[in-house]
Design an enzyme around this catalytic site. Structure first.
Site, PDB file in Angstrom:
ATOM      1  CG  HIS A  23      -9.127  -1.223   4.183  1.00 28.00           C
ATOM      2  ND1 HIS A  23      -8.901  -1.298   2.818  1.00 28.00           N
ATOM      3  CD2 HIS A  23      -8.728   0.018   4.549  1.00 28.00           C
ATOM      4  CE1 HIS A  23      -8.360  -0.155   2.413  1.00 28.00           C
ATOM      5  NE2 HIS A  23      -8.266   0.666   3.431  1.00 28.00           N
ATOM      6  CG  ASP A  24     -11.473   2.239   3.219  1.00 24.36           C
ATOM      7  OD1 ASP A  24     -10.801   2.700   2.282  1.00 24.36           O
ATOM      8  OD2 ASP A  24     -11.069   2.179   4.392  1.00 24.36           O
ATOM      9  CD  GLU A  33      -8.776   4.484  -1.866  1.00 26.87           C
ATOM     10  OE1 GLU A  33      -9.694   4.138  -1.110  1.00 26.87           O
ATOM     11  OE2 GLU A  33      -7.791   5.178  -1.475  1.00 26.87           O
ATOM     12  CG  ASP A  93      -4.672   5.676   0.768  1.00 29.42           C
ATOM     13  OD1 ASP A  93      -4.644   6.753   1.392  1.00 29.42           O
ATOM     14  OD2 ASP A  93      -5.583   4.833   0.875  1.00 29.42           O
ATOM     15  CG  ASP A 102      -2.312   0.481   0.960  1.00 28.93           C
ATOM     16  OD1 ASP A 102      -3.265  -0.263   1.235  1.00 28.93           O
ATOM     17  OD2 ASP A 102      -2.429   1.594   0.422  1.00 28.93           O
TER      18      ASP A 102
HETATM   19  O1  TEU Z   1      -9.614   5.573   1.587  1.00 29.39           O
HETATM   20  C1  TEU Z   1     -10.023   6.682   0.880  1.00 29.39           C
HETATM   21  C2  TEU Z   1     -11.471   6.785   0.894  1.00 29.39           C
HETATM   22  O2  TEU Z   1     -12.039   7.161  -0.026  1.00 29.39           O
HETATM   23  C3  TEU Z   1     -12.134   6.365   2.068  1.00 29.39           C
HETATM   24  O3  TEU Z   1     -11.855   7.201   3.067  1.00 29.39           O
HETATM   25  C4  TEU Z   1     -13.587   6.332   1.866  1.00 29.39           C
HETATM   26  O4  TEU Z   1     -14.088   7.515   1.481  1.00 29.39           O
HETATM   27  C5  TEU Z   1     -14.227   6.014   3.107  1.00 29.39           C
HETATM   28  O5  TEU Z   1     -13.491   5.141   3.789  1.00 29.39           O
HETATM   29  C6  TEU Z   1     -15.513   5.398   2.794  1.00 29.39           C
HETATM   30  O6  TEU Z   1     -16.033   5.097   4.003  1.00 29.39           O
HETATM   31  C7  TEU Z   1      -8.220   5.421   1.707  1.00 29.39           C
HETATM   32  C8  TEU Z   1      -7.945   4.187   2.542  1.00 29.39           C
HETATM   33  O7  TEU Z   1      -8.468   3.078   1.878  1.00 29.39           O
HETATM   34  C9  TEU Z   1      -8.613   4.408   3.878  1.00 29.39           C
HETATM   35  O8  TEU Z   1      -8.526   3.267   4.683  1.00 29.39           O
HETATM   36  C10 TEU Z   1      -7.923   5.568   4.550  1.00 29.39           C
HETATM   37  O9  TEU Z   1      -8.588   5.851   5.743  1.00 29.39           O
HETATM   38  C11 TEU Z   1      -7.951   6.803   3.651  1.00 29.39           C
HETATM   39  O10 TEU Z   1      -7.612   6.528   2.305  1.00 29.39           O
HETATM   40  C12 TEU Z   1      -6.908   7.794   4.117  1.00 29.39           C
HETATM   41  O11 TEU Z   1      -5.635   7.247   3.901  1.00 29.39           O
END
Ligand code: TEU
Length: 656
Positions: A371-372, A299, A236, A128
């Site tokens: 994970h989000d 992403e 990310d 990542d």
């Molecule tokens: O996620 C980016 C992102 O778009 C998320 O924050 C999303 O909007 C949200 O989680 C939806 O609920 C990335 C990573 O995947 C996330 O885990 C991090 O928290 C974020 O960036 C900041 O690095």
């Protein structure tokens, strides 16, 4: 050669152009298609995968213990969420040292061991890359914050209070942008009298990519990891690194947000003016000359199909694929907490648009879970006892048969579902906790806010993986940082490993099918029944082989003859339910059916012919591709547990 009986496909491993001389030129030819078009990626969220030292937090030692699980599943790439040193404000997405491993997760030596172990198994490791922001404890930020004249001041975004306002006063922030984690995107630094920008939490200050020193420091760090054997990066929020800043350094306010004193600054940081320049520079500086063996996925919240065509066009040398968010936003209104019912035709329209939009250039990534996102079986499926297994395998079939690279998130392969959070104290995720706090200040109803968090919180995806039915599901001998889902007694990997009807077994078959049948990786996509509210159906065509995929995402039974009569003539390649009644499409049933088109494109032997002799060819290892057997005639009998109807394949060598 009688074209009637000259079927063609070969096992994925052969890879010469699948169509004999007489057929149409190859679409993204099997021989030129990058390796990742046939690959399946498995995402590990290290905190919750497997703990090996009893501290209740997963680690590299735990991942090393579980490599057989990944090899058994058949995945090709492991994507590892952050394991770098971090204060863990956002569970590692706030990095304080890019070139080491947080002792919480292990050591660099252990990571080298993991890279070597994966490579020995023919698998790859994607790390990542979190470079839109660092932790506020990263030495770069500590030096930048030290003084206005710090040589690293311009490595971050510092601005004075809004004209005519005093620092720290409400509304004095340089712009009105609202953070992804609630509140303003600016934090006031009393000692230096200026604000710094953070699109996420205040402990995640944004790097200033306008500064070439920043960019080259990042490129050098990326080369360091590639030289260590890493096989690529998941990047990310990489479409946020270019901000729309005026020549005089001015950043513009965004339109006001409903029910908030803040505004939407996304127009200033999503796919900013220099994003393609930065990604092309990164490709030149980091990947040039070694990109064929690597996988890069960006992403990109808010990215459109048109933008993705530019980002993933191989001719532009930016990234191989992107994570887009359209389909995971269809059940949301003004925010992720503003829940709306998912309408099937919206899902088809969205996924169909991405399939069509990247058909001739670029490439899709395919995901339901990460994970989000809350667990898909609870969100898009049906996690009731009666339908959980069927809906988990139905959703998996639908996704894995689309054109693109599928991503499996840890626990998805065993049907893990959302967690029954009881109170706000059960949540750990910074996004959820910040949201609850802000919602209470805004006077929202705590019951309603909690209800939305139960359904949408990222913590649903972060409960420990359920390896067995012991107290902490085999995840730890200590106390897990987040409780194990109480349903692990029934829903765990050990219970499914030997069960051929399990979710795990179905994922194995889906992954094998992609590896062995080039249609799955490269076939053209065509949506069917776009307006049907429950049945999601489409075809994948490569040369004359056509796969027809039918998925019933409801508890209603349908007669196939009413929906897709051509399905009645097709051969079952893979199904998620016992192969009992070919006429009926049962609740949460998914079928992958194979039909052959004649050289003139018409279905073989008129619509009703069922030609048994023309199955696919034997693989070069003499075995039949997944779902086929050298049996003759209508193979109803099948070894217990397998759900694929056995179909004869012709015992002849590849087409001349
Ligand atoms: O996620 C980016 C992102 O778009 C998320 O924050 C999303 O909007 C949200 O989680 C939806 O609920 C990335 C990573 O995947 C996330 O885990 C991090 O928290 C974020 O960036 C900041 O690095």
């Amino acid at each position: 050669m009688d074209p009637e009986n000259a079927p063609c496909p070969m096992g994925a491993e052969s890879a010469p152009c699948p169509m004999g001389a007489e057929s149409a030129p190859c679409p993204m030819g099997a021989e030129s298609a990058p390796w990742w078009t046939r690959a399946v990626v498995y995402q590990v969220y290290p905190r919750s995968f497997q703990d090996s030292d009893g501290d209740g937090i997963g680690d590299l030692g735990g991942i090393l213990q579980r490599l057989d699980h990944l090899a058994d599943l058949g995945v090709d790439v492991l994507w590892l969420s952050p394991i770098y040193p971090s204060p863990q404000a956002d569970n590692g997405y706030d990095i304080s040292d890019y070139q080491d491993v947080d002792p919480l997760f292990g050591s660099l030596a252990q990571l080298d061991e993991l890279i070597a172990a994966l490579h020995r198994r023919g698998m790859k490791l994607v790390m990542d890359l979190v470079v839109n922001h660092t932790s506020d404890e990263h030495p770069w930020f500590e030096e930048s914050r030290a003084s206005r004249t710090s040589p690293k001041r311009d490595w971050y975004w510092w601005r004075p209070p809004r004209r005519g306002m005093a620092g720290g006063d409400p509304g004095a922030e340089p712009t009105n942008w609202q953070s992804f984690f609630s509140g303003p995107m600016w934090d006031y630094d009393e000692p230096s009298g200026e604000y710094y920008l953070h699109l996420f939490d205040r402990r995640q200050p944004d790097l200033n990519w306008e500064n070439p020193e920043v960019r080259h420091a990042v490129y050098s760090m990326m080369r360091w990891w590639l030289d260590r054997g890493v096989d690529g990066f998941r990047m990310d929020v990489i479409n946020m690194i270019s901000k729309d800043v005026a020549a005089d350094g001015h950043l513009h306010d965004g339109p006001p947000l409903h029910g908030s004193a803040l505004g939407d600054g996304s127009a200033s940081y999503l796919c900013g003016p220099r994003i393609h320049e930065f990604l092309q520079e990164m490709h030149r500086e980091v990947f040039a000359g070694r990109d064929a063996a690597l996988l890069t996925v960006g992403e990109m919240p808010g990215v459109t199909v048109e933008q993705a065509r530019l980002f993933t066009d191989p001719g532009r040398a930016e990234v191989d694929m992107v994570f887009q968010f359209e389909h995971v936003g269809l059940d949301q209104g003004s925010s992720k907490w503003d829940l709306r019912p998912l309408r099937m035709r919206d899902l088809k329209a969205s996924l169909g648009r991405w399939q069509a939009g990247l058909a001739d250039v670029g490439w899709n990534s395919l995901y339901w879970d990460n994970h989000d996102q809350p667990r898909a079986v609870s969100r898009f499926g049906d996690d009731s006892p009666a339908f959980r297994r069927d809906s988990a395998t139905c959703l998996a079939t639908l996704l894995h048969l689309h054109r693109g690279t599928p991503y499996v998130y840890q626990g998805q392969e065993i049907g893990m579902a959302n967690y029954p959070f009881a109170s706000v104290d059960d949540f750990r995720d910074i996004e959820s906790v910040n949201h609850f706090g802000t919602a209470m200040v805004a006077g929202q109803d705590p019951i309603a806010v909690l209800a939305a968090m139960r359904r949408m919180s990222r913590d649903n995806a972060r409960t420990p993986v359920q390896w067995d039915d012991t107290e902490h599901a085999g995840f730890t001998l200590g106390t897990p940082w987040l409780p194990v889902n109480p349903d692990h007694g029934e829903w765990n990997a050990a219970a499914q490993r030997k069960d051929d009807t399990s979710v795990l077994a179905h994922y194995r078959r889906l992954i094998a099918l992609r590896h062995e049948n080039p249609v799955v990786a490269l076939g053209d996509f065509a949506m069917l029944l776009p307006d049907h509210e429950h049945v999601y159906a489409f075809t994948r065509t490569l040369g004359r082989e056509v796969l027809l995929v039918v998925c019933n995402l409801s508890r209603t039974t349908y007669r196939l003859a009413d929906l897709l009569p051509q399905a009645l003539d097709a051969r079952l390649v893979l199904g998620n339910l016992p192969d009992e009644d070919a006429e009926l499409l049962r609740p949460w049933e998914a079928r992958v059916l194979s039909t052959w088109s004649r050289p003139d494109g018409r279905a073989r032997g008129g619509t009703h012919a069922r030609d048994r002799s023309a199955g696919p060819r034997l693989r070069t290892d003499g075995q039949c591709p997944a779902g086929y057997t050298t049996g003759t005639g209508r193979g109803r009998e099948r070894p217990t547990g397998t759900r694929a109807r056995r179909t004869p394949c012709a015992a002849r060598h590849p087409c001349s």
